[in-house]
Design a protein around this motif. Structure first.
Motif, PDB file in Angstrom:
ATOM      1  N   MET A   1     -29.587  60.282  19.843  1.00 44.20           N
ATOM      2  CA  MET A   1     -31.117  59.970  19.822  1.00 44.20           C
ATOM      3  C   MET A   1     -31.601  61.598  19.363  1.00 44.20           C
ATOM      4  SD  MET A   1     -32.284  58.048  23.232  1.00 44.20           S
ATOM      5  CE  MET A   1     -31.197  59.179  24.364  1.00 44.20           C
ATOM      6  N   LYS A   2     -32.948  61.491  18.729  1.00 44.37           N
ATOM      7  CA  LYS A   2     -33.598  62.532  18.181  1.00 44.37           C
ATOM      8  C   LYS A   2     -34.895  62.497  18.946  1.00 44.37           C
ATOM      9  CE  LYS A   2     -30.155  63.844  15.353  1.00 44.37           C
ATOM     10  NZ  LYS A   2     -29.431  65.192  15.846  1.00 44.37           N
ATOM     11  N   LYS A   3     -35.546  63.870  18.911  1.00 44.96           N
ATOM     12  CA  LYS A   3     -36.972  64.006  19.682  1.00 44.96           C
ATOM     13  C   LYS A   3     -37.834  64.525  18.228  1.00 44.96           C
ATOM     14  CE  LYS A   3     -40.019  66.205  22.551  1.00 44.96           C
ATOM     15  NZ  LYS A   3     -39.993  67.135  23.831  1.00 44.96           N
ATOM     16  N   ILE A   4     -38.620  64.011  17.734  1.00 45.62           N
ATOM     17  CA  ILE A   4     -39.544  64.393  16.464  1.00 45.62           C
ATOM     18  C   ILE A   4     -40.546  64.896  17.030  1.00 45.62           C
ATOM     19  CG2 ILE A   4     -40.841  63.939  14.608  1.00 45.62           C
ATOM     20  CD1 ILE A   4     -38.528  61.562  13.816  1.00 45.62           C
ATOM     21  N   GLU A   5     -41.144  66.140  16.902  1.00 46.84           N
ATOM     22  CA  GLU A   5     -42.388  66.996  17.368  1.00 46.84           C
ATOM     23  C   GLU A   5     -43.007  67.074  15.946  1.00 46.84           C
ATOM     24  OE1 GLU A   5     -41.509  69.228  21.302  1.00 46.84           O
ATOM     25  OE2 GLU A   5     -42.189  70.409  19.713  1.00 46.84           O
ATOM     26  N   ALA A   6     -44.242  66.596  15.739  1.00 51.75           N
ATOM     27  CA  ALA A   6     -45.046  66.802  14.624  1.00 51.75           C
ATOM     28  C   ALA A   6     -46.503  67.531  14.999  1.00 51.75           C
ATOM     29  CB  ALA A   6     -45.219  65.487  14.000  1.00 51.75           C
ATOM     30  N   ILE A   7     -46.639  68.645  14.184  1.00 55.02           N
ATOM     31  CA  ILE A   7     -48.005  69.286  14.646  1.00 55.02           C
ATOM     32  C   ILE A   7     -48.980  68.882  13.433  1.00 55.02           C
ATOM     33  CG2 ILE A   7     -49.234  71.635  15.110  1.00 55.02           C
ATOM     34  CD1 ILE A   7     -47.051  71.051  17.193  1.00 55.02           C
ATOM     35  N   ILE A   8     -50.123  68.271  13.765  1.00 56.10           N
ATOM     36  CA  ILE A   8     -50.938  67.563  12.589  1.00 56.10           C
ATOM     37  C   ILE A   8     -52.225  67.944  12.881  1.00 56.10           C
ATOM     38  CG2 ILE A   8     -49.380  66.003  12.224  1.00 56.10           C
ATOM     39  CD1 ILE A   8     -51.375  64.001  13.613  1.00 56.10           C
TER      40      ILE A   8
ATOM     41  N   ILE B   1     -36.467  58.713  19.199  1.00 53.86           N
ATOM     42  CA  ILE B   1     -35.952  57.605  18.350  1.00 53.86           C
ATOM     43  C   ILE B   1     -34.684  57.525  18.229  1.00 53.86           C
ATOM     44  CG2 ILE B   1     -38.085  57.237  16.969  1.00 53.86           C
ATOM     45  CD1 ILE B   1     -36.799  58.936  14.673  1.00 53.86           C
ATOM     46  N   GLU B   2     -33.954  56.495  17.435  1.00 53.24           N
ATOM     47  CA  GLU B   2     -32.698  56.581  17.216  1.00 53.24           C
ATOM     48  C   GLU B   2     -32.367  57.329  15.943  1.00 53.24           C
ATOM     49  OE1 GLU B   2     -30.574  52.668  17.277  1.00 53.24           O
ATOM     50  OE2 GLU B   2     -32.729  52.041  18.100  1.00 53.24           O
TER      51      GLU B   2
ATOM     52  N   ASN C   1     -46.780  50.494  12.348  1.00 52.15           N
ATOM     53  CA  ASN C   1     -46.160  49.490  11.059  1.00 52.15           C
ATOM     54  C   ASN C   1     -44.721  49.745  10.862  1.00 52.15           C
ATOM     55  OD1 ASN C   1     -48.525  48.675  11.049  1.00 52.15           O
ATOM     56  ND2 ASN C   1     -49.286  49.529   9.260  1.00 52.15           N
ATOM     57  N   ALA C   2     -44.065  50.904  11.398  1.00 53.56           N
ATOM     58  CA  ALA C   2     -42.691  51.230  10.737  1.00 53.56           C
ATOM     59  C   ALA C   2     -41.950  50.913  12.146  1.00 53.56           C
ATOM     60  CB  ALA C   2     -42.372  52.621  10.444  1.00 53.56           C
ATOM     61  N   GLY C   3     -42.468  50.480  13.348  1.00 50.10           N
ATOM     62  CA  GLY C   3     -41.487  50.071  14.471  1.00 50.10           C
ATOM     63  C   GLY C   3     -41.600  51.016  15.359  1.00 50.10           C
ATOM     64  N   VAL C   4     -42.083  51.917  15.204  1.00 48.20           N
ATOM     65  CA  VAL C   4     -42.227  53.024  16.671  1.00 48.20           C
ATOM     66  C   VAL C   4     -42.823  52.487  17.598  1.00 48.20           C
ATOM     67  CG1 VAL C   4     -42.830  55.312  17.191  1.00 48.20           C
ATOM     68  CG2 VAL C   4     -41.835  54.898  14.826  1.00 48.20           C
TER      69      VAL C   4
END
Length: 112
Positions: A1-8, A65-66, A22-25
């Motif tokens: 598994m991975k953790k994604i951090e996004a600063i936006i 996510i996976e 829409n992508a299933g998250v």
């Protein structure tokens, strides 16, 4: 598994959320954060005086996510969050060793 951090940028949250759903998250955590990068803040005017805002408001999105979904999720975030200007943000990807759902005790992918 991975953790994604996004600063936006804050005004891009709805677009990013819609793209990810829409992508299933199925879940994400959003936090208000402040910081600066290459733009080093911005100059603003108040009552005729200029001042510099050193820490700009941003949002941090966290998603677990996976492994096989990483590239797709990163691409969705980039597409939805990009304005083409300095300050669009960053995406960080980290390994996740274990996830436990507190309520049920489920672990790893079942807990996500």
């Amino acid at each position: 598994m991975k953790k994604i951090e996004a600063i936006i940028r804050p005004f891009k949250l709805d677009e990013v959320k819609i793209a990810l759903v829409n992508a299933g998250v199925v879940g994400m955590t959003v936090s208000e954060v402040r910081g600066f990068g290459r733009q080093k803040g911005q100059t603003e005017r108040y009552r005729g005086s200029e001042y510099t805002v050193e820490f700009l408001q941003k949002l941090k999105i966290e998603i677990v996510i996976e492994n096989d979904q990483v590239e797709m999720v990163v691409d969705k975030i980039i597409t939805a969050a990009r304005t083409g200007e300095i300050g669009d943000g960053k995406i960080f990807v980290y390994p996740v060793d274990q996830v436990v759902r507190i309520r049920t005790g489920e672990k790893n992918l079942e807990a996500v």
